[in-house]
Each structure stands twice: as C-alpha cells, then as structure tokens.
Motif scaffolding. Structure first.
Motif, PDB file in Angstrom:
ATOM      1  N   SER A  54       0.832  -1.210   0.000  1.00  0.00           N
ATOM      2  CA  SER A  54       0.000   0.000   0.000  1.00  0.00           C
ATOM      3  C   SER A  54       0.871   1.266   0.000  1.00  0.00           C
ATOM      4  O   SER A  54       0.374   2.374  -0.149  1.00  0.00           O
ATOM      5  N   ALA A  55       2.190   1.089   0.172  1.00  0.00           N
ATOM      6  CA  ALA A  55       3.140   2.203  -0.020  1.00  0.00           C
ATOM      7  C   ALA A  55       4.408   1.586  -0.615  1.00  0.00           C
ATOM      8  O   ALA A  55       4.756   0.451  -0.285  1.00  0.00           O
ATOM      9  N   THR A  56       5.087   2.328  -1.490  1.00  0.00           N
ATOM     10  CA  THR A  56       6.306   1.766  -2.077  1.00  0.00           C
ATOM     11  C   THR A  56       7.476   1.928  -1.121  1.00  0.00           C
ATOM     12  O   THR A  56       8.278   1.027  -0.938  1.00  0.00           O
ATOM     13  N   SER A  57       7.555   3.090  -0.472  1.00  0.00           N
ATOM     14  CA  SER A  57       8.596   3.283   0.544  1.00  0.00           C
ATOM     15  C   SER A  57       8.114   4.364   1.500  1.00  0.00           C
ATOM     16  O   SER A  57       7.277   5.195   1.140  1.00  0.00           O
ATOM     17  N   VAL A  58       8.615   4.318   2.732  1.00  0.00           N
ATOM     18  CA  VAL A  58       8.244   5.346   3.716  1.00  0.00           C
ATOM     19  C   VAL A  58       9.543   5.894   4.282  1.00  0.00           C
ATOM     20  O   VAL A  58      10.365   5.131   4.787  1.00  0.00           O
ATOM     21  N   ASP A  59       9.771   7.209   4.163  1.00  0.00           N
ATOM     22  CA  ASP A  59      11.054   7.741   4.641  1.00  0.00           C
ATOM     23  C   ASP A  59      10.921   8.326   6.050  1.00  0.00           C
ATOM     24  O   ASP A  59       9.823   8.399   6.619  1.00  0.00           O
ATOM     25  N   ALA A  60      12.078   8.739   6.598  1.00  0.00           N
ATOM     26  CA  ALA A  60      12.111   9.220   7.986  1.00  0.00           C
ATOM     27  C   ALA A  60      11.212  10.440   8.178  1.00  0.00           C
ATOM     28  O   ALA A  60      10.571  10.593   9.226  1.00  0.00           O
ATOM     29  N   ALA A  61      11.131  11.299   7.143  1.00  0.00           N
ATOM     30  CA  ALA A  61      10.300  12.505   7.264  1.00  0.00           C
ATOM     31  C   ALA A  61       8.837  12.119   7.427  1.00  0.00           C
ATOM     32  O   ALA A  61       8.090  12.756   8.189  1.00  0.00           O
ATOM     33  N   GLN A  62       8.395  11.055   6.732  1.00  0.00           N
ATOM     34  CA  GLN A  62       6.993  10.622   6.859  1.00  0.00           C
ATOM     35  C   GLN A  62       6.705  10.041   8.241  1.00  0.00           C
ATOM     36  O   GLN A  62       5.622  10.233   8.784  1.00  0.00           O
ATOM     37  N   ILE A  63       7.701   9.324   8.788  1.00  0.00           N
ATOM     38  CA  ILE A  63       7.523   8.777  10.152  1.00  0.00           C
ATOM     39  C   ILE A  63       7.364   9.947  11.131  1.00  0.00           C
ATOM     40  O   ILE A  63       6.471   9.945  11.991  1.00  0.00           O
ATOM     41  N   LEU A  64       8.218  10.968  10.990  1.00  0.00           N
ATOM     42  CA  LEU A  64       8.139  12.132  11.889  1.00  0.00           C
ATOM     43  C   LEU A  64       6.812  12.865  11.698  1.00  0.00           C
ATOM     44  O   LEU A  64       6.217  13.345  12.664  1.00  0.00           O
ATOM     45  N   ALA A  65       6.337  12.952  10.442  1.00  0.00           N
ATOM     46  CA  ALA A  65       5.055  13.630  10.186  1.00  0.00           C
ATOM     47  C   ALA A  65       3.913  12.848  10.847  1.00  0.00           C
ATOM     48  O   ALA A  65       3.022  13.446  11.475  1.00  0.00           O
ATOM     49  N   ALA A  66       3.941  11.503  10.728  1.00  0.00           N
ATOM     50  CA  ALA A  66       2.878  10.684  11.322  1.00  0.00           C
ATOM     51  C   ALA A  66       2.908  10.807  12.845  1.00  0.00           C
ATOM     52  O   ALA A  66       1.875  11.011  13.497  1.00  0.00           O
ATOM     53  N   ALA A  67       4.129  10.714  13.435  1.00  0.00           N
ATOM     54  CA  ALA A  67       4.246  10.811  14.893  1.00  0.00           C
ATOM     55  C   ALA A  67       3.905  12.230  15.359  1.00  0.00           C
ATOM     56  O   ALA A  67       3.336  12.421  16.439  1.00  0.00           O
ATOM     57  N   GLY A  68       4.221  13.224  14.533  1.00  0.00           N
ATOM     58  CA  GLY A  68       3.906  14.629  14.870  1.00  0.00           C
ATOM     59  C   GLY A  68       2.397  14.843  14.920  1.00  0.00           C
ATOM     60  O   GLY A  68       1.883  15.535  15.801  1.00  0.00           O
ATOM     61  N   ALA A  69       1.662  14.225  13.967  1.00  0.00           N
ATOM     62  CA  ALA A  69       0.195  14.356  13.941  1.00  0.00           C
ATOM     63  C   ALA A  69      -0.397  13.743  15.213  1.00  0.00           C
ATOM     64  O   ALA A  69      -1.313  14.293  15.832  1.00  0.00           O
ATOM     65  N   TRP A  70       0.153  12.609  15.617  1.00  0.00           N
ATOM     66  CA  TRP A  70      -0.253  11.921  16.859  1.00  0.00           C
ATOM     67  C   TRP A  70       0.021  12.810  18.072  1.00  0.00           C
ATOM     68  O   TRP A  70      -0.825  13.051  18.927  1.00  0.00           O
ATOM     69  N   GLU A  71       1.217  13.371  18.124  1.00  0.00           N
ATOM     70  CA  GLU A  71       1.695  14.142  19.278  1.00  0.00           C
ATOM     71  C   GLU A  71       0.924  15.457  19.454  1.00  0.00           C
ATOM     72  O   GLU A  71       0.669  15.887  20.574  1.00  0.00           O
ATOM     73  N   ARG A  72       0.509  16.070  18.325  1.00  0.00           N
ATOM     74  CA  ARG A  72      -0.211  17.347  18.419  1.00  0.00           C
ATOM     75  C   ARG A  72      -1.546  17.179  19.148  1.00  0.00           C
ATOM     76  O   ARG A  72      -2.020  18.100  19.797  1.00  0.00           O
ATOM     77  N   VAL A  73      -2.150  15.992  19.046  1.00  0.00           N
ATOM     78  CA  VAL A  73      -3.432  15.765  19.733  1.00  0.00           C
ATOM     79  C   VAL A  73      -3.228  15.838  21.252  1.00  0.00           C
ATOM     80  O   VAL A  73      -4.031  16.408  21.973  1.00  0.00           O
ATOM     81  N   PHE A  74      -2.101  15.294  21.732  1.00  0.00           N
ATOM     82  CA  PHE A  74      -1.855  15.318  23.185  1.00  0.00           C
ATOM     83  C   PHE A  74      -1.303  16.659  23.650  1.00  0.00           C
ATOM     84  O   PHE A  74      -1.630  17.133  24.715  1.00  0.00           O
ATOM     85  N   HIS A  75      -0.408  17.244  22.866  1.00  0.00           N
ATOM     86  CA  HIS A  75       0.393  18.358  23.367  1.00  0.00           C
ATOM     87  C   HIS A  75       0.039  19.708  22.764  1.00  0.00           C
ATOM     88  O   HIS A  75       0.619  20.708  23.170  1.00  0.00           O
TER      89      HIS A  75
END
Ligand code: PMV
Length: 314
Positions: A119-140
């Motif tokens: 469902s994705a060809t590759s996922v880079d470090a920036a995408q991991i940070l973006a996904a974790a950032g979206a998660w973190e903004r809900v809490f913080h």
C-alpha cells in the motif's frame, strides 16, 4: 502473515525544555527504554489500537488516544484496516517522552506494514516524523517536535524548531541518574502555563529565553569537550531558570538537592516538569565509575521514597 514491528526510544532533555517551544535551542538524547508496536491485518475489517489491554477506535471521540490514532492513520491514506498493539515502558507524563515513543513506534510498524503489503512503495524518515507529529499534536497542542525527533533518532543532538536536529559528537559517554517523583503532569497544560506566563510578563520571557539559549550553547561545547563539571553547573543553572517559570515542584527541588549532596555534578528536571522526572549528572567516565557514582544518588532518592535508575547517553 508475520506482524510488522516498530520500536522507538524514550528521551531525556538535557537542557532547554519549554524554551524550545518558543524557538530557542535544546539538547536531547535517546535512552534505551522506549515503546514497541506490532501491526497485523484487522480481522474485524476496521482499524483498532490496543494499548494496555484497552481498545481504541480511530472514529470514536471517546479519548485523546482515539483522536491521536485517527490523526496518525490519516497520514497513511492507503493503509488497509489494521490491528495495532502497542506498549510503552516509559511512565506517561513522566518527562521521558512516552507518547512520542508510542507515536514513532506505531508509525514505524504501520510503515513496515504498508510497504510489505504494497500500500506504499517506501516510507522515509520525514513521513515517520510527520505521522508521529500528527499523533503528538493531539496530546500536546503545540509540541516543539523534540520528543518525536529523539524517539526516532536516538543519540544526542541539538534541536531547534526551525532547523531540526544537529547531532553532537560527544567526547565520551555521559551517565545520568534518572529519577522519578512518582507524580506526573500533563505536558500540554505545563506548556500552556508557560505560554500564559510569557504573555502576561513579557519581561520574564525576555530574560529567560536568552539565558537558556546561552546555557544550551555552552552545554553543547561542554559535551563535545568532555567537560562534565562545566556541564553539571549548566544543568543547575537551567534548573534555576525552570523554577523561575514555575515548572519545578517541591519534589523535584528536593530530589535535585539530594542528588547534588550525594555527589552528582548537577541536577535538573527533564521534560515538562510539574512532577515527572529529573536527571542528575554523574561524575563518571566508564560503566564501573557510573555504577559507583550512581549508588549514593539512587540510595538517597530511595530513602526519601523516590525511584531512580542509571542511564547512559552515547
Ligand atoms: O514532558 P515531555 O517528555 O513531553 O517533554 C516535553 C518538552 C517540552 O519542551 C516541555 C515541550 C515540547 O514540546 O518541547
């Protein structure tokens, strides 16, 4: 299908927390304990997150976790329904970056699953940070990003919101006693209380931010030069400035004092404060030294009813 796995480390902020939210630099380092996540296809056909035995569904408005999970999944738009199980070994609200470690571990596991199922060809470090950032903004609400960066990168680095992480070349490993007050506070409310203080009293902001910036820049030099005594002094000064913006507590002050009296070179809270954790810099240049230097600090904390453990920054 074997489960896709992801892991991330916890962190300590050596200097510069809170000020970093307002654009100044901070120094953080990864610690060994952290979080893990596994992803399998959802047998129920709808995505779910299982944390400490409790199920969270992304569409439900019940808990911040449901919102955070939905925000993270939205950054993987083509992901099929998944069942995610996650675990953090870090105390929540304890100043060690528990929620960021969970966000990065879940994002990594989801990314591995996405690439292995096509469902994705590759996922880079920036995408991991973006996904974790979206998660973190809900809490913080307004996270600086230092927690998610540390959870993803590990190591020891200087960080600003504008420029991200610049790794520091430590002269040698650094050993800390990491103590826990046994209480925790919401990072979001601590960050908001500092923002309100800076709004009400701009003069406090105008002397605190440049002072913390100077401490952080000097601490980066001390770390690279292996000047532990200098670094310890800078930690103590940072603690004074944090107390001046009301994020320290009686427990934290007491634990800092106990650590210094037991031979630590410096001590300060780490993370958002209001409870949570503190770090005490040990006079050590090897594992043996560290065990010897940590023993009286940990014993003093234990005798006063607090918990602690040794951590190495390499
Ligand atoms: O308490 P923690 O581990 O979430 O640390 C937060 C660090 C702060 O500087 C207070 C907030 C931030 O987003 O940088």
């Amino acid at each position: 299908m074997t489960p896709a796995r992801g892991a991330a480390c916890g962190k300590v902020i050596l200097l510069g927390e809170h000020a970093v939210v307002h654009g100044t630099p901070a120094i953080a380092a990864g610690i060994e304990r952290g979080a893990e996540a596994t992803v399998i296809p959802a047998p129920e056909g709808r995505s779910s997150l299982h944390l400490a035995g409790i199920e969270h569904l992304p569409g439900e408005a019940k808990t911040p976790l449901c919102h955070a999970f939905a925000a993270l999944l939205a950054t993987f738009p083509d992901l099929p329904p998944v069942r995610i199980t996650a675990e953090s070994r870090l105390l929540p609200g304890g100043g060690l970056g528990s929620s960021a470690a969970l966000g990065v571990a879940i994002a990594r596991a989801a990314a591995t699953f996405a690439t292995s199922t096509g469902s994705a060809t590759s996922v880079d470090a920036a995408q991991i940070l973006a996904a974790a950032g979206a998660w973190e903004r809900v809490f913080h609400g307004n996270p600086s990003g230092i927690d998610t960066t540390a959870a993803a990168l590990g190591g020891c680095f200087l960080y600003t919101r504008a420029e991200g992480a610049s790794p520091l070349a430590l002269r040698h490993d650094v050993w800390l006693a990491v103590g826990s007050t046994g209480t925790s506070a919401s990072t979001k409310s601590m960050v908001e209380s500092v923002a309100r203080l800076f709004e009400r009293k701009p003069e406090v902001r105008d002397h605190t931010l440049p002072a913390i910036t100077a401490l952080v820049r000097n601490a980066a030099l001390a770390l690279e030069a292996g000047d532990l005594k200098g670094l310890g002094h800078l930690l103590d000064l940072n603690q004074m400035l944090l107390a001046g913006i009301f994020v320290s507590t009686e427990d934290l002050e007491r634990m800092c004092l106990l650590a210094r009296e037991a031979g630590a070179l410096g001590a300060k809270l780490t993370g958002a404060g209001g409870g949570g954790s503190l770090i005490a810099l040990l006079d050590a240049r090897s594992d043996d030294d560290a065990a010897r230097a940590a023993a009286p600090v940990l014993a003093a904390w234990r005798a006063a009813g607090y918990d602690g453990q040794l951590a190495r920054i390499s």
